[in-house]
Design an enzyme around this catalytic site. Structure first.
Site, short mmCIF file in Angstrom:
data_model
loop_
_atom_site.label_atom_id
_atom_site.label_comp_id
_atom_site.label_asym_id
_atom_site.label_seq_id
_atom_site.Cartn_x
_atom_site.Cartn_y
_atom_site.Cartn_z
N ASP A 14 -4.55 -4.95 0.09
CA ASP A 14 -4.12 -3.59 -0.18
C ASP A 14 -5.23 -2.67 0.26
O ASP A 14 -6.65 -3.05 0.07
CB ASP A 14 -3.51 -3.41 -1.28
CG ASP A 14 -3.07 -1.83 -1.46
OD1 ASP A 14 -2.18 -1.43 -0.93
OD2 ASP A 14 -3.51 -1.19 -2.26
N ASP A 16 -5.35 1.38 -0.05
CA ASP A 16 -5.71 2.49 -1.01
C ASP A 16 -5.83 2.03 -2.45
O ASP A 16 -4.96 1.45 -3.01
CB ASP A 16 -4.54 3.64 -1.08
CG ASP A 16 -4.61 4.26 0.25
OD1 ASP A 16 -5.18 5.40 0.34
OD2 ASP A 16 -3.78 3.62 1.37
N ASP A 177 -3.44 -3.66 -6.18
CA ASP A 177 -3.75 -2.69 -7.55
C ASP A 177 -2.59 -2.14 -8.15
O ASP A 177 -2.60 -1.54 -9.25
CB ASP A 177 -4.81 -1.67 -7.04
CG ASP A 177 -3.81 -0.51 -6.13
OD1 ASP A 177 -2.92 -0.87 -5.24
OD2 ASP A 177 -4.19 0.89 -6.34
#
Length: 227
Positions: A14, A16, A177
């Site tokens: 991922d 961001d 995240d």
């Protein structure tokens, strides 16, 4: 329960909150947008909890102060145009890789693993951001939020990566995240690690259905081996 080191053939990561701390630039664009609209802007801490579902949802959250509310359509149209302009101009001004990211990417590359970046961020921002922070060349495949008909938490991006790399879902590790990442991985049948420092709507990743919490990408690389 997975056993470690986990045998894999590909790793997808991922953007961001996992690869890059993008909150300062996302918040800066929000500040400029809200100033144009003559409205007060939420704090950086609050905006950090709004990240993870693409720019449109981020702007809606900044406007309404709620996670799933819909602002006035005319106001939103004005706001999103302003936001995209400002963010596009400063997409990598303050964004930097988190500690251990470059070391982790180098370790995955040295193992000979296929590598992809899968994000819900639009391609118009994803590519300049990865290039501006020096991470672009690590990835064989980059899937943005508008590359395919569906994005995370739908499993389509992960299954597409499996197809491109010629690997089974169980051989492809997602590192993210947030809930979006774990839901996508579980739906696709992929193992998933999460970092604890990202943008999971302000909630701890220990609440998520995952295979490991890893302090950094460098630590994650120590927990896998090439199948």
């Amino acid at each position: 329960m997975k056993s470690f080191p986990l045998p894999i053939k590909a790793v997808v990561i991922d953007l961001d909150g996992t690869l890059l701390n993008t909150a300062p630039d996302l918040a800066h664009a929000a500040e400029l947008m809200m100033a144009e609209l003559g409205r007060p802007c939420p704090s950086l801490e609050t905006i950090s909890t709004y990240i993870g579902n693409g720019v449109s949802r981020l702007v809606k959250r900044v406007l309404t102060g709620e996670m799933d509310a819909e602002p006035d359509p005319a106001l939103f149209a004005q706001a999103i145009a302003s936001y995209q302009k400002h963010y596009g101009e400063h997409v990598s001004l303050h964004s930097r890789p988190f500690d251990g990211v470059v070391e982790g990417l180098q370790a995955f590359k040295a193992m000979g693993l296929h590598m992809a970046c899968i994000t819900n961020k639009a391609e118009q921002f994803t590519v300049p951001l990865l290039k501006g922070t020096g991470l672009y060349d690590y990835f064989e495949l980059i899937l943005s939020g508008d590359t395919l008909p569906k994005r995370k938490p739908d499993p389509l991006p992960l299954l597409h990566a499996c197809e491109v790399f010629g690997v089974a879902p169980a051989e492809l590790l997602l590192i993210g995240d947030s809930l979006n990442d774990t839901q996508a991985a579980r739906a696709a049948g992929c193992p998933v690690f999460c970092v604890p420092y990202g943008y999971n709507r302000g909630r701890p990743v220990t609440e998520l259905d995952l295979d490991a919490v890893v302090p950094s990408l460098a630590e994650a690389a120590l927990m896998v081996t090439k199948a």
